[in-house]
Design a protein around this motif. Structure first.
Motif, PDB file in Angstrom:
ATOM      1  N   PRO A 150       0.805  -1.234   0.000  1.00  0.00           N
ATOM      2  CA  PRO A 150       0.000   0.000   0.000  1.00  0.00           C
ATOM      3  C   PRO A 150       0.830   1.274   0.000  1.00  0.00           C
ATOM      4  CG  PRO A 150      -0.101  -1.081   2.138  1.00  0.00           C
ATOM      5  CD  PRO A 150       0.552  -2.047   1.201  1.00  0.00           C
ATOM      6  N   PHE A 151       2.052   1.235   0.509  1.00  0.00           N
ATOM      7  CA  PHE A 151       2.891   2.428   0.524  1.00  0.00           C
ATOM      8  C   PHE A 151       3.401   2.778  -0.872  1.00  0.00           C
ATOM      9  CE2 PHE A 151       3.008   0.768   4.792  1.00  0.00           C
ATOM     10  CZ  PHE A 151       2.886   1.903   5.571  1.00  0.00           C
ATOM     11  N   ALA A 152       3.349   1.842  -1.787  1.00  0.00           N
ATOM     12  CA  ALA A 152       3.698   2.126  -3.175  1.00  0.00           C
ATOM     13  C   ALA A 152       2.474   2.427  -4.019  1.00  0.00           C
ATOM     14  CB  ALA A 152       4.464   0.939  -3.770  1.00  0.00           C
ATOM     15  N   VAL A 153       1.364   1.758  -3.747  1.00  0.00           N
ATOM     16  CA  VAL A 153       0.176   1.923  -4.579  1.00  0.00           C
ATOM     17  C   VAL A 153      -0.573   3.217  -4.250  1.00  0.00           C
ATOM     18  CG1 VAL A 153      -2.074   0.933  -5.161  1.00  0.00           C
ATOM     19  CG2 VAL A 153      -0.080  -0.547  -4.946  1.00  0.00           C
ATOM     20  N   GLN A 154      -0.730   3.540  -2.968  1.00  0.00           N
ATOM     21  CA  GLN A 154      -1.560   4.688  -2.579  1.00  0.00           C
ATOM     22  C   GLN A 154      -1.042   6.014  -3.129  1.00  0.00           C
ATOM     23  OE1 GLN A 154      -4.464   4.540  -1.241  1.00  0.00           O
ATOM     24  NE2 GLN A 154      -4.504   2.378  -0.727  1.00  0.00           N
ATOM     25  N   PRO A 155       0.261   6.343  -3.041  1.00  0.00           N
ATOM     26  CA  PRO A 155       0.710   7.606  -3.645  1.00  0.00           C
ATOM     27  C   PRO A 155       0.512   7.661  -5.152  1.00  0.00           C
ATOM     28  CG  PRO A 155       2.331   6.800  -2.079  1.00  0.00           C
ATOM     29  CD  PRO A 155       1.346   5.691  -2.284  1.00  0.00           C
ATOM     30  N   LEU A 156       0.769   6.547  -5.841  1.00  0.00           N
ATOM     31  CA  LEU A 156       0.560   6.529  -7.288  1.00  0.00           C
ATOM     32  C   LEU A 156      -0.921   6.647  -7.629  1.00  0.00           C
ATOM     33  CD1 LEU A 156       3.076   3.763  -8.391  1.00  0.00           C
ATOM     34  CD2 LEU A 156       3.305   6.228  -8.623  1.00  0.00           C
ATOM     35  N   LEU A 157      -1.771   5.996  -6.848  1.00  0.00           N
ATOM     36  CA  LEU A 157      -3.208   6.079  -7.077  1.00  0.00           C
ATOM     37  C   LEU A 157      -3.701   7.511  -6.911  1.00  0.00           C
ATOM     38  CD1 LEU A 157      -5.977   4.778  -7.535  1.00  0.00           C
ATOM     39  CD2 LEU A 157      -6.028   4.204  -5.102  1.00  0.00           C
ATOM     40  N   ALA A 158      -3.245   8.195  -5.874  1.00  0.00           N
ATOM     41  CA  ALA A 158      -3.639   9.587  -5.672  1.00  0.00           C
ATOM     42  C   ALA A 158      -3.116  10.480  -6.789  1.00  0.00           C
ATOM     43  CB  ALA A 158      -3.134  10.079  -4.315  1.00  0.00           C
ATOM     44  N   SER A 159      -1.889  10.226  -7.243  1.00  0.00           N
ATOM     45  CA  SER A 159      -1.317  11.032  -8.315  1.00  0.00           C
ATOM     46  C   SER A 159      -2.032  10.797  -9.640  1.00  0.00           C
ATOM     47  CB  SER A 159       0.170  10.710  -8.464  1.00  0.00           C
ATOM     48  OG  SER A 159       0.769  11.519  -9.448  1.00  0.00           O
ATOM     49  N   PHE A 160      -2.356   9.552  -9.966  1.00  0.00           N
ATOM     50  CA  PHE A 160      -3.071   9.249 -11.204  1.00  0.00           C
ATOM     51  C   PHE A 160      -4.488   9.830 -11.179  1.00  0.00           C
ATOM     52  CE2 PHE A 160      -0.429   5.141 -11.951  1.00  0.00           C
ATOM     53  CZ  PHE A 160       0.666   5.933 -12.240  1.00  0.00           C
ATOM     54  N   SER A 161      -5.151   9.742 -10.036  1.00  0.00           N
ATOM     55  CA  SER A 161      -6.517  10.239  -9.935  1.00  0.00           C
ATOM     56  C   SER A 161      -6.589  11.749 -10.063  1.00  0.00           C
ATOM     57  CB  SER A 161      -7.141   9.802  -8.609  1.00  0.00           C
ATOM     58  OG  SER A 161      -7.153   8.393  -8.495  1.00  0.00           O
ATOM     59  N   ALA A 162      -5.507  12.461  -9.720  1.00  0.00           N
ATOM     60  CA  ALA A 162      -5.510  13.918  -9.781  1.00  0.00           C
ATOM     61  C   ALA A 162      -5.190  14.462 -11.167  1.00  0.00           C
ATOM     62  CB  ALA A 162      -4.503  14.481  -8.777  1.00  0.00           C
ATOM     63  N   LEU A 163      -4.849  13.602 -12.112  1.00  0.00           N
ATOM     64  CA  LEU A 163      -4.523  14.065 -13.459  1.00  0.00           C
ATOM     65  C   LEU A 163      -5.767  14.574 -14.177  1.00  0.00           C
ATOM     66  CD1 LEU A 163      -2.056  11.304 -14.705  1.00  0.00           C
ATOM     67  CD2 LEU A 163      -1.495  13.585 -13.845  1.00  0.00           C
ATOM     68  N   ASP A 164      -5.536  15.474 -15.118  1.00  0.00           N
ATOM     69  CA  ASP A 164      -6.623  15.979 -15.950  1.00  0.00           C
ATOM     70  C   ASP A 164      -7.057  14.876 -16.907  1.00  0.00           C
ATOM     71  OD1 ASP A 164      -8.415  17.363 -17.483  1.00  0.00           O
ATOM     72  OD2 ASP A 164      -7.111  19.069 -17.878  1.00  0.00           O
ATOM     73  N   LYS A 165      -8.284  14.405 -16.737  1.00  0.00           N
ATOM     74  CA  LYS A 165      -8.770  13.278 -17.543  1.00  0.00           C
ATOM     75  C   LYS A 165      -8.817  13.623 -19.030  1.00  0.00           C
ATOM     76  CE  LYS A 165      -9.491  10.563 -14.034  1.00  0.00           C
ATOM     77  NZ  LYS A 165      -9.042  11.483 -12.972  1.00  0.00           N
ATOM     78  N   ARG A 166      -8.929  14.899 -19.359  1.00  0.00           N
ATOM     79  CA  ARG A 166      -9.001  15.268 -20.774  1.00  0.00           C
ATOM     80  C   ARG A 166      -7.713  14.948 -21.523  1.00  0.00           C
ATOM     81  NH1 ARG A 166     -10.854  21.388 -20.140  1.00  0.00           N
ATOM     82  NH2 ARG A 166      -9.225  21.206 -18.560  1.00  0.00           N
ATOM     83  N   MET A 167      -6.591  14.970 -20.832  1.00  0.00           N
ATOM     84  CA  MET A 167      -5.333  14.631 -21.492  1.00  0.00           C
ATOM     85  C   MET A 167      -5.289  13.147 -21.844  1.00  0.00           C
ATOM     86  SD  MET A 167      -2.773  16.895 -19.110  1.00  0.00           S
ATOM     87  CE  MET A 167      -1.519  16.995 -20.357  1.00  0.00           C
ATOM     88  N   ILE A 168      -5.815  12.316 -20.970  1.00  0.00           N
ATOM     89  CA  ILE A 168      -5.862  10.882 -21.238  1.00  0.00           C
ATOM     90  C   ILE A 168      -6.888  10.575 -22.322  1.00  0.00           C
ATOM     91  CG2 ILE A 168      -6.263   8.628 -20.176  1.00  0.00           C
ATOM     92  CD1 ILE A 168      -5.498   9.937 -17.502  1.00  0.00           C
ATOM     93  N   GLU A 169      -8.021  11.259 -22.268  1.00  0.00           N
ATOM     94  CA  GLU A 169      -9.064  11.026 -23.268  1.00  0.00           C
ATOM     95  C   GLU A 169      -8.632  11.498 -24.643  1.00  0.00           C
ATOM     96  OE1 GLU A 169     -12.006  13.183 -21.241  1.00  0.00           O
ATOM     97  OE2 GLU A 169     -12.428  11.597 -19.786  1.00  0.00           O
ATOM     98  N   ALA A 170      -7.837  12.552 -24.696  1.00  0.00           N
ATOM     99  CA  ALA A 170      -7.321  13.004 -25.992  1.00  0.00           C
ATOM    100  C   ALA A 170      -6.416  11.957 -26.609  1.00  0.00           C
ATOM    101  CB  ALA A 170      -6.568  14.315 -25.815  1.00  0.00           C
ATOM    102  N   SER A 171      -5.580  11.334 -25.800  1.00  0.00           N
ATOM    103  CA  SER A 171      -4.718  10.276 -26.312  1.00  0.00           C
ATOM    104  C   SER A 171      -5.537   9.089 -26.811  1.00  0.00           C
ATOM    105  CB  SER A 171      -3.755   9.826 -25.203  1.00  0.00           C
ATOM    106  OG  SER A 171      -2.908   8.810 -25.652  1.00  0.00           O
TER     107      SER A 171
END
Length: 285
Positions: free
Chosen positions: A100-121
């Protein structure tokens, strides 16, 4: 101080951090972007070591990796040596305990990204793996640094799990935390105090580094939002929205293409595809 135990703990922490970063990236990405309902169950299982007593986890690992278990018998047949009370058992236990100490920070960082950038790709035809490594990962450097620091520090201080799975064998399974315990049991408070002071300073440095990285990541996030203000025509230089609204986005892109070089950033476009995508937009419109 027991330098042999410190060296073994550092080697264990480095290997655990490398393995967990490889495992945590796809797992955190799936948890962040998946819309399936049962992802919450997987997320709870990943976070279970945070609330589970280390001795409980160590007991189940000892039973699962013992010589009477299928995994233990397979290991004995392959290597001729038991798996428990070895460095390999310590590594397996550390990976599971620090997950969890590796997954939780990455999960929070991925969730905070602008979804429009991923959807554009996605709209431009990029595969999920390409989007992850070329869009999501470069924008989540702070999350990676936090995950690596927390995983390394947590592995250095592990005690209950490694003691139950690996025992206390000098040079093989004796970590720095077990070394402090042995010094206290032997009434060698001077050695225990020196090692404890070193771990205290190390923990303070880890916390300062983690908070500094989180604050820096938050400032970069605000700066990115200020760098992309909306234009008068209602569009932005951010990537296109969800594919369900692709038609509406293409219409806006055609209307404002005279005022903007492109509706999608240059890094998200395939080579030599600017003219082709403009023709595609006109066709859809």
């Amino acid at each position: 101080m027991d330098w042999e135990a410190i060296a073994l703990s550092v080697r264990l922490a480095v290997l655990t951090t490398i393995i967990l970063l490889v495992i945590a990236v796809p797992l955190a990405a799936w948890l962040a972007f998946s819309r399936q309902r049962w992802t919450v169950i997987v997320e709870a299982i990943v976070a279970l070591p945070l609330v589970l007593p280390p001795t409980v986890l160590g007991y189940y690992l000892l039973v699962s990796l013992g010589n009477q278990s299928p995994i233990g018998r397979w290991w004995v047949e392959m290597t001729g040596t038991p798996l428990v009370f070895t460095f390999n058992a310590l590594l397996i236990a550390s990976v599971l305990h620090s997950l969890p100490f590796a997954v939780q920070p990455l999960l929070a960082s991925f969730s905070a990204l602008d979804k429009r950038m991923i959807e554009a790709s996605t709209v431009l035809g990029r595969r999920a793996g390409t989007t992850l490594w070329r869009v999501v990962v470069p924008l989540s450097r702070t999350g990676f640094a936090t995950a690596a620091v927390l995983t390394f520090a947590h592995t250095i201080g592990e005690f209950g799990v490694v003691l139950m799975v690996g025992g206390n064998i000098p040079g093989q399974t004796r970590t720095v935390a077990i070394s402090i315990y042995d010094d206290v049991q032997a009434f060698d408070y001077a050695s225990a105090g020196r090692t404890s002071a070193a771990l205290l300073a190390f923990s303070l440095v880890v916390l300062v580094t983690t908070y500094a990285l989180n604050r820096r990541g938050g400032q970069h996030g605000h700066a990115n939002r200020r760098a992309h203000p909306p234009t008068r025509c209602g569009c932005t230089d951010q990537p296109a929205p969800h594919p369900r609204e692709a038609h509406r986005s293409f219409v806006r892109a055609v209307r404002c293409r005279k005022n903007h070089s492109a509706a999608v950033p240059r890094w998200a476009r395939p080579p030599g595809s600017r003219q082709r995508h403009h023709i595609q937009w006109r066709t859809v419109v």
